[in-house]
Design a protein around this motif. Structure first.
Motif, PDB file in Angstrom:
ATOM      1  N   LEU A   1       0.482   1.290  -6.495  1.00  0.00           N
ATOM      2  CA  LEU A   1      -0.987   1.279  -6.536  1.00  0.00           C
ATOM      3  C   LEU A   1      -1.529   0.540  -7.763  1.00  0.00           C
ATOM      4  O   LEU A   1      -2.625  -0.016  -7.723  1.00  0.00           O
ATOM      5  CB  LEU A   1      -1.515   2.719  -6.508  1.00  0.00           C
TER       6      LEU A   1
ATOM      7  N   ASP B   1       0.830  -1.200   0.000  1.00  0.00           N
ATOM      8  CA  ASP B   1       0.000   0.000   0.000  1.00  0.00           C
ATOM      9  C   ASP B   1       0.870   1.258   0.000  1.00  0.00           C
ATOM     10  O   ASP B   1       2.060   1.211   0.283  1.00  0.00           O
ATOM     11  CB  ASP B   1      -0.971   0.012   1.198  1.00  0.00           C
ATOM     12  N   PHE B   2       0.214   2.383  -0.342  1.00  0.00           N
ATOM     13  CA  PHE B   2       0.907   3.665  -0.381  1.00  0.00           C
ATOM     14  C   PHE B   2      -0.121   4.756  -0.151  1.00  0.00           C
ATOM     15  O   PHE B   2      -1.222   4.672  -0.680  1.00  0.00           O
ATOM     16  CB  PHE B   2       1.597   3.852  -1.747  1.00  0.00           C
ATOM     17  N   PRO B   3       0.142   5.774   0.620  1.00  0.00           N
ATOM     18  CA  PRO B   3       1.418   6.122   1.260  1.00  0.00           C
ATOM     19  C   PRO B   3       1.674   5.373   2.569  1.00  0.00           C
ATOM     20  O   PRO B   3       2.797   5.400   3.070  1.00  0.00           O
ATOM     21  CB  PRO B   3       1.273   7.621   1.517  1.00  0.00           C
TER      22      PRO B   3
ATOM     23  N   ARG C   1      11.691   3.688  -0.100  1.00  0.00           N
ATOM     24  CA  ARG C   1      10.756   4.781   0.211  1.00  0.00           C
ATOM     25  C   ARG C   1      11.456   5.867   1.036  1.00  0.00           C
ATOM     26  O   ARG C   1      11.269   7.062   0.796  1.00  0.00           O
ATOM     27  CB  ARG C   1       9.543   4.234   0.973  1.00  0.00           C
TER      28      ARG C   1
ATOM     29  N   ALA D   1       4.688   5.919  -6.569  1.00  0.00           N
ATOM     30  CA  ALA D   1       3.430   5.610  -5.873  1.00  0.00           C
ATOM     31  C   ALA D   1       2.492   4.833  -6.786  1.00  0.00           C
ATOM     32  O   ALA D   1       1.880   3.826  -6.374  1.00  0.00           O
ATOM     33  CB  ALA D   1       2.777   6.910  -5.416  1.00  0.00           C
TER      34      ALA D   1
ATOM     35  N   VAL E   1       8.338  10.616  -7.909  1.00  0.00           N
ATOM     36  CA  VAL E   1       7.628  10.170  -6.692  1.00  0.00           C
ATOM     37  C   VAL E   1       6.215   9.714  -7.066  1.00  0.00           C
ATOM     38  O   VAL E   1       5.721   8.683  -6.573  1.00  0.00           O
ATOM     39  CB  VAL E   1       7.596  11.298  -5.646  1.00  0.00           C
ATOM     40  N   THR E   2       5.583  10.463  -7.956  1.00  0.00           N
ATOM     41  CA  THR E   2       4.234  10.083  -8.397  1.00  0.00           C
ATOM     42  C   THR E   2       4.264   8.716  -9.094  1.00  0.00           C
ATOM     43  O   THR E   2       3.418   7.852  -8.813  1.00  0.00           O
ATOM     44  CB  THR E   2       3.682  11.139  -9.373  1.00  0.00           C
TER      45      THR E   2
END
Lengths: 269, 323
Positions: free
Chosen positions: B264, B190-192, B214, B260, B256-257
């Motif tokens: 996801l 999972d994130f964040p 991370r 993530a 970073v996007t």
């Protein structure tokens, strides 16, 4: 190995009259590979066919299993051509009753003591056909030849990922036939095709002939087991393993049931 | 012309990084079991109709790598012949050595079934090679060659912070490569949050690697912000610094996007591969800032090359006096 082969040849001939052939079952069927002519050594014990019994049974699943994952074969036109209908993984082969479970490898894990068995003479086979492995789950013996066939009009590779045997990755241009031998007992050895990521198969490499793969009705049969107490294990690629102890008397046939619970619950028997 | 060719080689190299990332993202690394042949064929004569499934990715990667290797031979020879700076000649040879070693590593990792250590080294050397091509591109650029003392930046703090940032980015890429090649990309699913908490609730080696990546992302983001902030605060009028500083801020945000989204989307192939490519671009951009911050420590003008630069973009000519 040479010494064993020599011994098997000479003693096997001497005992030929007393050997009992118990059928020609295949490794990929729901019936176990029949032990070949019982043969003993000074260090081992031969199976007495006159007192041998059978273990039959069913493997079921208690609860709903996930749907088999859909496969997109559009990465290869040959696979698309061979499979017009929607394709799915073979992970859960559940019978029409919603309970019986196919493609489960059932085998004698423990209890055979110092019984020894002839090396099999027939060849096990796995075929890459219509961009699938056939069979999906099967068993073979240590030292037995495995014939790997590519019947497809496209390229494959067969990549075995054992933990105790040696890993191999063989190119399978079409048409192609190769052979491989596993030298160590291992349950199970996964195969995959890196060209077609959905293709996978599993082989149980056994040091005894008492193994079978359940059919679509979840049925299996382990034939010609000598009297004794055995640990019999059932293996499924996603549901894991479950085992039970079975005591078999002379010429007795016992029926057992293995029940898996879907992931998240423990298996019972 | 040499500068343009070096730029072209660097551009091909980032394409090669993309091809390599697609191989890993599609788990196609072993779809061609033999090396340097392809299913027994010479790789350059392998029939296109057989480029199916994973073979398409792996074989394309090999062909692009071969092309980049060939271009690097030309680049090294060109530098050796035309650039008067002795260290540039050796930098060209270093690029050639790196690309050869990279090819051998790629072959070894296939023949040994993708051991994580070798595959990670392959990924790390890819970044080093890319950095060398970017550095050569920069060192052959008219702006670098002019190196006008009146406008050169001589800022020790910037040198330190930019160098540290580049090293941190490279370390972060190595952690990411380790994560990819040990199958730890979804070890924290999972994130964040991590297993629904701010910290992982349990640990194993894969979770530790994933967690380190991370944390590394956070450290790198802070380092990049610090470098860029320093540039904008102290060197606002220096476009050769403010432009890459602005670019790297955007790239880190994008990176970073993508990281993530990789989690996801359960490692969507396109997103996962883009994450690798943007990581390389972040490293290259930081390297440019770093090298420009060190420009003052290099000779002021590059001797005869300077004489051969009457206008921007002029072709570098062979000069007799190496610097």
């Amino acid at each position: 190995m040479r010494l064993q082969n020599f011994w098997v040849s000479t003693v096997g001939l001497a005992l030929a009259a007393s050997m009992v052939a118990c059928g020609g079952s295949k490794e990929t069927s729901s019936t176990s590979a029949t032990p070949e002519s019982p043969a003993g050594t000074a260090a081992g014990q031969k199976v007495d066919a006159a007192t041998a019994g059978n273990v039959t049974g069913t493997v079921t699943v208690d609860g709903a299993v996930p749907k088999n994952e859909a496969i997109k074969m559009n990465a290869d036109p040959a696979c698309m051509k061979a499979n017009k209908d929607p394709q799915f993984q073979e992970t859960y082969m559940v019978g029409s009753d919603g309970k019986s479970l196919g493609n489960v490898f059932v085998y004698v894990k423990d209890g055979l003591g110092n019984y020894v068995f002839d090396a099999p003479t027939e060849t096990a086979k796995i075929d890459q056909q219509n961009c699938r492995y056939h069979p999906h789950v099967f068993g073979m013996r240590v030292g037995q030849k495995l014939e790997i066939v590519n019947s497809d009009p496209t390229m494959h590779n067969i990549h075995a990922m054992p933990k105790t045997n040696s890993e191999f990755n063989t190119a399978e241009p079409m048409p192609m036939k190769t052979e491989h031998v596993f030298n160590t007992k291992e349950v199970m050895v996964p195969f995959k095709c890196d060209v077609h990521g959905w293709m996978n198969a599993y082989v149980g490499v056994m040091d005894n002939p008492y193994y079978a793969v359940t059919d679509k009705d979840g049925k299996f049969e382990l034939k010609s087991l000598p009297p004794g107490t055995y640990t019999i294990e059932a293996w499924h690629e996603k549901l894991g393993v479950t085992s039970q102890s079975v005591t078999l008397g002379a010429k007795e046939t016992k029926d057992v049931t293995f029940t898996f619970k879907p992931v998240g619950a423990s298996a019972t028997n | 012309m040499l500068h343009r060719f070096a730029t072209f080689v660097a551009g091909c190299t980032i394409l090669l990084v993309l091809a390599g990332s697609l191989v890993t993202s599609t788990a196609s690394g072993l779809s061609v079991p033999d090396w340097p042949t392809t299913y027994g064929w010479n790789m350059f004569t392998f029939p296109p109709q057989h480029w199916v499934g994973g073979i398409l990715y792996e074989h394309s990667h090999r062909l692009i790598a071969s092309t980049v290797g060939f271009l690097t031979i030309i680049l090294a020879a060109w530098l050796w012949r035309a650039d008067p700076r002795r260290w540039m000649k050796w930098l060209g040879l270093a690029a050639l050595g790196a690309v050869v070693a990279q090819g051998v590593l790629g072959g070894i990792t296939v023949l040994f079934f993708l051991p994580a250590a070798i595959s990670t080294a392959h990924a790390g050397l890819a970044e080093i090679f890319f950095c060398i091509t970017v550095a050569i591109t920069l060192f052959t650029s008219p702006g670098w060659i002019r190196g006008d003392s009146a406008v050169r930046v001589d800022d020790r703090v910037l040198r330190n912070i930019a160098t540290a940032t580049t090293i941190l980015i490279f370390a972060q890429i190595l952690i990411g490569a380790t994560m990819r090649h040990t199958g730890a990309g979804l070890a924290i699913p999972d994130f964040p949050l991590m297993f629904g908490h701010l910290m992982p609730t349990h640990w194993d080696p894969k979770i530790a690697i994933h967690f380190a990546h991370r944390v590394g992302a956070l450290v790198v983001a802070l380092a990049v912000i610090a470098t860029s902030a320093h540039v904008f605060y102290h060197h606002r009028g220096r476009r050769e610094l403010t432009r890459p500083a602005a670019l790297i801020l955007g790239l880190v945000g994008l990176q970073v996007t993508l990281g993530a989204l990789t989690v996801l989307s359960r490692r969507d192939v396109s997103i996962n591969s883009a994450h690798v490519v943007v990581g390389a671009l972040v490293l290259a951009t930081s390297l440019v800032i770093t090298l420009r911050s060190w420009r003052a420590r290099f000779p002021q003008g590059v001797g005869s090359l300077l004489q051969n630069l009457p206008a921007r973009g002029q072709i570098l000519q062979k000069a007799p006096d190496p610097i």
